[in-house]
Design an enzyme around this catalytic site. Sequence first.
Site, PDB file in Angstrom:
ATOM      1  N   GLY A 148      35.146  35.559  35.916  1.00 42.30           N
ATOM      2  CA  GLY A 148      34.220  34.519  36.316  1.00 42.30           C
ATOM      3  C   GLY A 148      34.412  33.302  35.435  1.00 42.30           C
ATOM      4  O   GLY A 148      35.436  33.151  34.757  1.00 42.30           O
ATOM      5  N   ARG A 149      33.422  32.421  35.401  1.00 41.32           N
ATOM      6  CA  ARG A 149      33.499  31.246  34.518  1.00 41.32           C
ATOM      7  C   ARG A 149      33.086  31.558  33.092  1.00 41.32           C
ATOM      8  O   ARG A 149      33.380  30.805  32.163  1.00 41.32           O
ATOM      9  CB  ARG A 149      32.638  30.106  35.064  1.00 41.32           C
ATOM     10  N   GLU A 188      35.241  31.098  29.842  1.00 41.71           N
ATOM     11  CA  GLU A 188      35.603  29.751  29.404  1.00 41.71           C
ATOM     12  C   GLU A 188      34.797  29.325  28.181  1.00 41.71           C
ATOM     13  O   GLU A 188      35.316  28.643  27.295  1.00 41.71           O
ATOM     14  CB  GLU A 188      35.389  28.749  30.543  1.00 41.71           C
ATOM     15  N   CYS A 207      40.727  38.938  35.599  1.00 40.25           N
ATOM     16  CA  CYS A 207      40.521  37.563  36.050  1.00 40.25           C
ATOM     17  C   CYS A 207      40.620  36.582  34.878  1.00 40.25           C
ATOM     18  O   CYS A 207      41.655  36.477  34.237  1.00 40.25           O
ATOM     19  CB  CYS A 207      39.189  37.478  36.782  1.00 40.25           C
ATOM     20  N   HIS A 208      39.539  35.854  34.568  1.00 38.30           N
ATOM     21  CA  HIS A 208      39.535  34.915  33.441  1.00 38.30           C
ATOM     22  C   HIS A 208      39.182  35.582  32.113  1.00 38.30           C
ATOM     23  O   HIS A 208      39.184  34.924  31.069  1.00 38.30           O
ATOM     24  CB  HIS A 208      38.562  33.764  33.715  1.00 38.30           C
ATOM     25  N   TYR A 244      43.984  36.171  36.374  1.00 42.22           N
ATOM     26  CA  TYR A 244      43.934  35.294  37.550  1.00 42.22           C
ATOM     27  C   TYR A 244      45.201  34.435  37.538  1.00 42.22           C
ATOM     28  O   TYR A 244      45.568  33.882  36.491  1.00 42.22           O
ATOM     29  CB  TYR A 244      42.675  34.432  37.509  1.00 42.22           C
TER      30      TYR A 244
END
Length: 214
Positions: free
Chosen positions: A86-87, A90, A116-117, A136
């Site tokens: 997900g975000r 970050e 993913c991330h 990702y």
Amino acid sequence: MPQKILIVTGDAAESLEVLYPYQRLLEEGYEVDIAAPERKTLRFVVHDFEPGFDTYTEKPGYTWPADLSFSEVDPGAYIALVIPGGRAPEYLRNNAELRKIVGAFFSADRPVAQICHGPLITAATGSLSGRSVTAYPALEPDMQSAGATFQDTEAVVDGPLVSSRAWPDHAAWMREFLKVLRSSNTPSSPSGAPSSPSGANSSPSGATSSPSGA
């Protein structure tokens, strides 16, 4: 007493990438804790792959309570770590407490599952140098900058580290992670399942396609 696995995440994590491993590992008989920057109700998101978009779309997802904050985590109490995407990664990669937690698992050579991330966090701790990973697909340059070899496939196993690209790869991700848990030096299977065949540093055969729309 059930053995414990830690999931580290935060607001804007991908709903499926948190809740699928959470429930799958509970189903296996492990105790699973979710840790976040602070104890609160987390707000997840849904990342989808839709025609006409050059990247994923984002919608509001589920809410879920964090069991403890990063500052409350004792890494030694857990046999394995899960890092959803997900975000959230970050900004989570900038959290000093989380970087210490992740570093402790790699230093102890304990199983780690990332998706993913999520590898943005392990890259920030310097834990990916010399390893083979997936993530990702847009993160390929980030993985190479972290010193890792990137493979665009549904699951990559490098010793105790299991990586996947995104939620469409969940079945392969958890299948390979459970093999690592069962065959690790720490007796990590509550049911006493036998060790899985060797095969670290390899991805499942025939797994070459990218997540739809990635």
